[in-house]
Enzyme design. Structure first.
Site, PDB file in Angstrom:
ATOM      1  N   GLY A   9     -60.023 -39.965 -52.087  1.00 12.23           N
ATOM      2  CA  GLY A   9     -58.790 -40.708 -51.234  1.00 12.23           C
ATOM      3  C   GLY A   9     -60.504 -40.339 -49.882  1.00 12.23           C
ATOM      4  N   GLY A  12     -60.893 -43.011 -47.387  1.00 16.24           N
ATOM      5  CA  GLY A  12     -59.252 -42.512 -45.682  1.00 16.24           C
ATOM      6  C   GLY A  12     -59.385 -42.410 -44.089  1.00 16.24           C
ATOM      7  CD  GLN A  13     -55.795 -40.929 -39.027  1.00 18.01           C
ATOM      8  OE1 GLN A  13     -55.148 -40.817 -39.930  1.00 18.01           O
ATOM      9  NE2 GLN A  13     -56.589 -41.340 -38.094  1.00 18.01           N
ATOM     10  CG  ASP A  35     -60.832 -43.971 -51.724  1.00 20.41           C
ATOM     11  OD1 ASP A  35     -59.423 -44.421 -52.014  1.00 20.41           O
ATOM     12  OD2 ASP A  35     -60.379 -43.633 -50.740  1.00 20.41           O
ATOM     13  CB  ILE A  36     -58.644 -46.618 -55.314  1.00 15.93           C
ATOM     14  CG1 ILE A  36     -58.571 -47.894 -56.728  1.00 15.93           C
ATOM     15  CG2 ILE A  36     -57.892 -46.772 -54.144  1.00 15.93           C
ATOM     16  CD1 ILE A  36     -57.040 -47.169 -56.907  1.00 15.93           C
ATOM     17  CE1 TYR A 143     -47.664 -39.916 -46.583  1.00 20.27           C
ATOM     18  CE2 TYR A 143     -45.756 -38.164 -44.711  1.00 20.27           C
ATOM     19  CZ  TYR A 143     -47.237 -38.563 -45.750  1.00 20.27           C
ATOM     20  OH  TYR A 143     -48.516 -37.991 -45.479  1.00 20.27           O
ATOM     21  CE  LYS A 147     -48.599 -36.343 -47.834  1.00 26.34           C
ATOM     22  NZ  LYS A 147     -49.650 -35.834 -48.678  1.00 26.34           N
TER      23      LYS A 147
HETATM   24  N1  SER Z   1     -48.776 -40.109 -40.115  1.00 31.05           N
HETATM   25  C1  SER Z   1     -48.703 -39.929 -41.206  1.00 31.05           C
HETATM   26  C2  SER Z   1     -48.003 -41.135 -41.397  1.00 31.05           C
HETATM   27  O1  SER Z   1     -47.006 -41.443 -39.928  1.00 31.05           O
HETATM   28  C3  SER Z   1     -47.241 -38.459 -41.276  1.00 31.05           C
HETATM   29  O2  SER Z   1     -48.327 -37.648 -41.744  1.00 31.05           O
HETATM   30  O3  SER Z   1     -46.707 -41.453 -41.877  1.00 31.05           O
END
Ligand code: SER
Length: 312
Positions: A9, A12-13, A35-36, A143, A147
């Site tokens: 990954g 990403g950011q 990454d993909i 999400y 986590k």
């Molecule tokens: N910054 C992330 C989000 O907004 C949270 O880990 O999904």
């Protein structure tokens, strides 16, 4: 002994800046980005890159063997807003990628793992202010559920199989090199771009929604400090609370207005408001200080200076 690092990954950011920082520190060819999809020119030109799907165990195993990988940073994930739209895809990506790296470590194919957790592990019944390390969690988003489950599995693999896995509950991350995608805290990045291009921003959260946030330089430094700490100092093997600042959209707009005086903000809350409302406003990160000496350096004023300077 081989000592190469794999970032999954990497485009990403967080992955982009993590890869660039690790390459500067350990040498370009020591850090394999994957990454993909391909990432920014800056990232792609800075060292080796592998196209890989993080849910494909065999592909990861091959990359680890071929590149003599010792440490993995697993940064691939579907973030909070997108995960609400595609719950099963989010669960599949967020959980199976984690099992893949945990199992590589269990089989002694790698010796150390970093996996990011989030303030999203907390939910509506969590104490909102100065949220403790150990408290009621009960996340209410797809999400957040992924986590929190991930944290439980990390601790389990550490206790049962001695896997050296380390994690941080990142707050919303503010950065200028790579845009975030699909998160609820993304407004705090978009706003700077719009302030510079349009002198106006329509915010998808209400003006008084306070969330914990952090500038990317602090987040990367925290990650490296945690990973470089002696294993005996790492007493939490789920994920560490981490904090730098807390603010709401109106306070962020004010901080931008001190540079761009005619900046205007409007509010049009959408589905992401409910996600934000379920998360803490501020975080107690004293365990990170106690165990590995964590201290944030960027407040809101300093973050705004950096963001406006670097985007323009
Ligand atoms: N910054 C992330 C989000 O907004 C949270 O880990 O999904």
């Amino acid at each position: 002994m081989q000592k190469n690092i794999l970032i999954i990954g990497a485009c990403g950011q967080i992955g982009t800046e993590l890869t660039l920082t690790l390459r500067k520190k350990y040498g370009n060819n020591t850090v394999i980005a994957s990454d993909i999809r391909e990432g920014s020119e800056n990232l792609m030109n800075s060292g080796p890159f592998e196209l890989v799907d993080a849910t494909d165990f065999d592909a990861l195993e091959e990359i680890v063997a071929y590149n003599e990988i010792d440490t993995i940073y697993l940064m691939a994930a579907m973030l909070s807003a997108t995960a609400e739209k595609f719950p099963m895809r989010a669960w599949n990506l967020n959980m199976n990628s984690l099992f893949n790296v945990l199992n590589l470590a269990r089989q002694k194919k790698v010796s150390k793992i970093f996996w990011p957790s989030s303030i999203a592990v907390f939910g509506p019944n969590t104490p909102k202010n100065n949220t403790p390390q150990h408290t009621i969690m009960e996340p209410s988003t797809v999400y957040g559920i992924s986590k929190q489950s991930g944290e439980r599995w990390c601790e389990y693999y550490h206790n049962k199989f001695g896997v050296d896995v380390r994690s941080i509950r990142y707050p919303g991350l503010i950065s200028w090199k790579t845009m975030p995608g699909g998160g609820t805290t993304d407004y705090a990045v978009e706003i700077y771009h719009k302030a510079l291009s349009d002198k106006a921003y329509t915010c998808f959260l209400k003006e008084d929604t306070v969330l914990p946030m952090m500038f990317m330089d602090d987040a990367i430094r925290a990650t490296l400090e945690l990973m470089e700490s002696d294993a005996k100092n790492i007493k939490i093997r789920s994920a560490y609370n981490l904090a730098a600042m807390s603010f709401n959209p109106s306070e962020l707009a004010e901080s931008i207005s001190s540079h761009i005086t005619d900046f205007k903000i409007n509010y049009a809350p959408d589905d992401r408001q409910a996600i934000a409302d379920s998360w803490p406003s501020s975080i107690d990160d004293s365990k990170a200080l106690e165990d590995w000496g964590w201290k944030a350096e960027f407040d809101l004023a300093k973050t705004t200076d950096e963001m406006l300077k670097n985007i323009s």
